[in-house]
Design a protein around this motif. Structure first.
Motif, PDB file in Angstrom:
ATOM      1  N   LYS A  58      -4.602  -8.430  -4.625  1.00 40.96           N
ATOM      2  CA  LYS A  58      -5.898  -8.705  -3.979  1.00 40.96           C
ATOM      3  C   LYS A  58      -5.792  -8.538  -2.473  1.00 40.96           C
ATOM      4  CE  LYS A  58      -7.776 -11.959  -7.338  1.00 40.96           C
ATOM      5  NZ  LYS A  58      -8.168 -13.356  -7.565  1.00 40.96           N
ATOM      6  N   GLU A  59      -4.708  -9.068  -1.894  1.00 41.62           N
ATOM      7  CA  GLU A  59      -4.531  -8.971  -0.453  1.00 41.62           C
ATOM      8  C   GLU A  59      -4.421  -7.513  -0.016  1.00 41.62           C
ATOM      9  OE1 GLU A  59      -1.819 -10.929   3.116  1.00 41.62           O
ATOM     10  OE2 GLU A  59      -1.494 -11.594   1.062  1.00 41.62           O
ATOM     11  N   ILE A  60      -3.827  -6.687  -0.842  1.00 44.26           N
ATOM     12  CA  ILE A  60      -3.734  -5.253  -0.548  1.00 44.26           C
ATOM     13  C   ILE A  60      -5.119  -4.619  -0.640  1.00 44.26           C
ATOM     14  CG2 ILE A  60      -2.841  -3.040  -1.429  1.00 44.26           C
ATOM     15  CD1 ILE A  60      -0.254  -4.561  -2.170  1.00 44.26           C
ATOM     16  N   GLY A  61      -5.971  -5.187  -1.470  1.00 49.57           N
ATOM     17  CA  GLY A  61      -7.324  -4.651  -1.624  1.00 49.57           C
ATOM     18  C   GLY A  61      -7.500  -3.836  -2.881  1.00 49.57           C
ATOM     19  N   LEU A  62      -6.584  -4.001  -3.822  1.00 51.46           N
ATOM     20  CA  LEU A  62      -6.643  -3.212  -5.051  1.00 51.46           C
ATOM     21  C   LEU A  62      -7.292  -3.945  -6.215  1.00 51.46           C
ATOM     22  CD1 LEU A  62      -3.139  -1.524  -4.831  1.00 51.46           C
ATOM     23  CD2 LEU A  62      -5.359  -0.397  -4.659  1.00 51.46           C
ATOM     24  N   ALA A  63      -7.624  -5.204  -6.030  1.00 49.31           N
ATOM     25  CA  ALA A  63      -8.194  -5.958  -7.144  1.00 49.31           C
ATOM     26  C   ALA A  63      -9.423  -6.723  -6.695  1.00 49.31           C
ATOM     27  CB  ALA A  63      -7.168  -6.944  -7.697  1.00 49.31           C
ATOM     28  N   GLN A  64     -10.354  -6.797  -7.577  1.00 43.83           N
ATOM     29  CA  GLN A  64     -11.475  -7.702  -7.384  1.00 43.83           C
ATOM     30  C   GLN A  64     -11.035  -9.045  -7.936  1.00 43.83           C
ATOM     31  OE1 GLN A  64     -14.122  -6.669  -5.642  1.00 43.83           O
ATOM     32  NE2 GLN A  64     -12.959  -4.770  -5.469  1.00 43.83           N
ATOM     33  N   SER A  65     -11.924  -9.951  -8.083  1.00 44.29           N
ATOM     34  CA  SER A  65     -11.573 -11.259  -8.631  1.00 44.29           C
ATOM     35  C   SER A  65     -11.235 -11.105 -10.105  1.00 44.29           C
ATOM     36  CB  SER A  65     -12.761 -12.210  -8.499  1.00 44.29           C
ATOM     37  OG  SER A  65     -12.440 -13.457  -9.002  1.00 44.29           O
ATOM     38  N   ALA A  66      -9.999 -11.411 -10.438  1.00 44.15           N
ATOM     39  CA  ALA A  66      -9.528 -11.312 -11.828  1.00 44.15           C
ATOM     40  C   ALA A  66      -9.018 -12.682 -12.249  1.00 44.15           C
ATOM     41  CB  ALA A  66      -8.419 -10.282 -11.951  1.00 44.15           C
ATOM     42  N   PRO A  67      -9.183 -13.029 -13.512  1.00 43.87           N
ATOM     43  CA  PRO A  67      -8.737 -14.350 -13.973  1.00 43.87           C
ATOM     44  C   PRO A  67      -7.223 -14.458 -13.960  1.00 43.87           C
ATOM     45  CG  PRO A  67      -9.418 -12.998 -15.826  1.00 43.87           C
ATOM     46  CD  PRO A  67      -9.744 -12.224 -14.577  1.00 43.87           C
ATOM     47  N   ASP A  68      -6.739 -15.682 -13.788  1.00 35.46           N
ATOM     48  CA  ASP A  68      -5.303 -15.933 -13.929  1.00 35.46           C
ATOM     49  C   ASP A  68      -4.927 -15.748 -15.381  1.00 35.46           C
ATOM     50  OD1 ASP A  68      -4.727 -16.499 -11.309  1.00 35.46           O
ATOM     51  OD2 ASP A  68      -4.938 -18.673 -11.543  1.00 35.46           O
ATOM     52  N   ASP A  86      -1.687  -3.708  10.355  1.00 36.25           N
ATOM     53  CA  ASP A  86      -0.658  -3.084  11.177  1.00 36.25           C
ATOM     54  C   ASP A  86       0.551  -2.804  10.291  1.00 36.25           C
ATOM     55  OD1 ASP A  86       0.904  -5.457  10.982  1.00 36.25           O
ATOM     56  OD2 ASP A  86       0.098  -6.221  12.861  1.00 36.25           O
ATOM     57  N   LYS A  87       1.533  -2.119  10.868  1.00 35.90           N
ATOM     58  CA  LYS A  87       2.732  -1.734  10.106  1.00 35.90           C
ATOM     59  C   LYS A  87       3.492  -2.960   9.599  1.00 35.90           C
ATOM     60  CE  LYS A  87       3.287   2.786  10.091  1.00 35.90           C
ATOM     61  NZ  LYS A  87       3.411   3.498   8.822  1.00 35.90           N
ATOM     62  N   GLY A  88       3.474  -4.052  10.354  1.00 35.72           N
ATOM     63  CA  GLY A  88       4.157  -5.274   9.939  1.00 35.72           C
ATOM     64  C   GLY A  88       3.545  -5.859   8.677  1.00 35.72           C
ATOM     65  N   ASP A  89       2.203  -5.890   8.607  1.00 33.86           N
ATOM     66  CA  ASP A  89       1.517  -6.383   7.403  1.00 33.86           C
ATOM     67  C   ASP A  89       1.792  -5.476   6.217  1.00 33.86           C
ATOM     68  OD1 ASP A  89       0.330  -8.606   8.627  1.00 33.86           O
ATOM     69  OD2 ASP A  89      -1.413  -7.438   9.273  1.00 33.86           O
ATOM     70  N   GLU A  90       1.786  -4.181   6.481  1.00 41.70           N
ATOM     71  CA  GLU A  90       2.087  -3.215   5.427  1.00 41.70           C
ATOM     72  C   GLU A  90       3.478  -3.468   4.855  1.00 41.70           C
ATOM     73  OE1 GLU A  90       2.146   1.637   4.856  1.00 41.70           O
ATOM     74  OE2 GLU A  90       2.824   0.796   6.770  1.00 41.70           O
ATOM     75  N   SER A  91       4.439  -3.635   5.724  1.00 43.34           N
ATOM     76  CA  SER A  91       5.816  -3.864   5.301  1.00 43.34           C
ATOM     77  C   SER A  91       5.956  -5.180   4.540  1.00 43.34           C
ATOM     78  CB  SER A  91       6.726  -3.858   6.534  1.00 43.34           C
ATOM     79  OG  SER A  91       8.046  -4.116   6.167  1.00 43.34           O
ATOM     80  N   ARG A  92       5.319  -6.229   5.040  1.00 42.28           N
ATOM     81  CA  ARG A  92       5.386  -7.542   4.382  1.00 42.28           C
ATOM     82  C   ARG A  92       4.789  -7.478   2.975  1.00 42.28           C
ATOM     83  NH1 ARG A  92       1.579 -11.076   3.460  1.00 42.28           N
ATOM     84  NH2 ARG A  92       0.138 -10.128   4.939  1.00 42.28           N
ATOM     85  N   LEU A  93       3.614  -6.873   2.856  1.00 39.43           N
ATOM     86  CA  LEU A  93       2.958  -6.800   1.552  1.00 39.43           C
ATOM     87  C   LEU A  93       3.767  -5.961   0.559  1.00 39.43           C
ATOM     88  CD1 LEU A  93      -0.733  -6.502   2.735  1.00 39.43           C
ATOM     89  CD2 LEU A  93       0.238  -8.366   1.370  1.00 39.43           C
ATOM     90  N   LEU A  94       4.286  -4.831   1.008  1.00 38.41           N
ATOM     91  CA  LEU A  94       5.115  -4.005   0.121  1.00 38.41           C
ATOM     92  C   LEU A  94       6.390  -4.748  -0.269  1.00 38.41           C
ATOM     93  CD1 LEU A  94       4.885  -0.338   1.456  1.00 38.41           C
ATOM     94  CD2 LEU A  94       4.135  -1.224  -0.763  1.00 38.41           C
TER      95      LEU A  94
END
Length: 174
Positions: free
Chosen positions: A161-171, A85-93
């Protein structure tokens, strides 16, 4: 790099020759900066492969503005399809922007100290007790740059990752 910085700092504090202590202290500032830079560069490369080669001076700009475009595009798609939703979008950005800005400020400060250390030998370090200063920069603060960069980078990767732009990447660890 961080280990080298701490060893140089230890040597600078124990050296009684002010010229040697100055050279060692300057080199410690430099190593702490590079540790933070390399952690950040690795993270950026994990986020998007072509970001790994970003020049030193451009990394703060990338962190402050360049992360937004791909994040906004992906979030817009997810809002449109009902995944967010727009709230999640705003929080993540907001989280992405705040974390990117904090890391950018850290790197700008560290870069300023590194430039002084490398290119302004007429500005000498000074000792005050167990603290070495280069102008207003403290070596004890510089020693924290890599761990702070690590913390910010880990947060950036979680958001990415939460946005969906990354797969599992090492720290990132340097």
């Amino acid at each position: 790099m961080q280990y080298v910085g701490s060893e140089l700092e230890r040597l600078a504090l124990s050296d009684v020759d002010p010229n040697n202590a100055d050279l060692l202290g300057r080199s410690a500032f430099n190593r702490y900066y590079y540790a933070a830079f390399l952690i950040t560069r690795e993270t950026l490369g994990n986020m998007k492969s072509n970001w790994k080669g970003t020049a030193h001076a451009e990394i703060p700009n990338l962190l402050q503005t360049g992360l937004r475009k791909p994040a906004k595009a992906e979030l817009k798609k997810q809002v449109k399809t009902g995944l967010l939703d727009k709230g999640d979008e705003s929080r993540l950005l907001g989280d992405l922007n705040a974390t990117g800005n904090e890391l950018a400020q850290l790197l700008k400060l560290a870069y300023d100290a590194r430039i002084l250390a490398d290119y302004e030998p007429e500005i000498k370090t000074r000792k005050d007790g167990r603290v070495i200063y280069l102008k207003t920069h403290k070596l004890t603060t510089a020693s924290q740059w890599p761990s702070q960069a690590q913390k910010h980078c880990a947060k950036l990767m979680r958001i990415w990752k939460e946005i969906g732009l990354a797969q599992s990447a090492p720290d990132p660890k340097i």
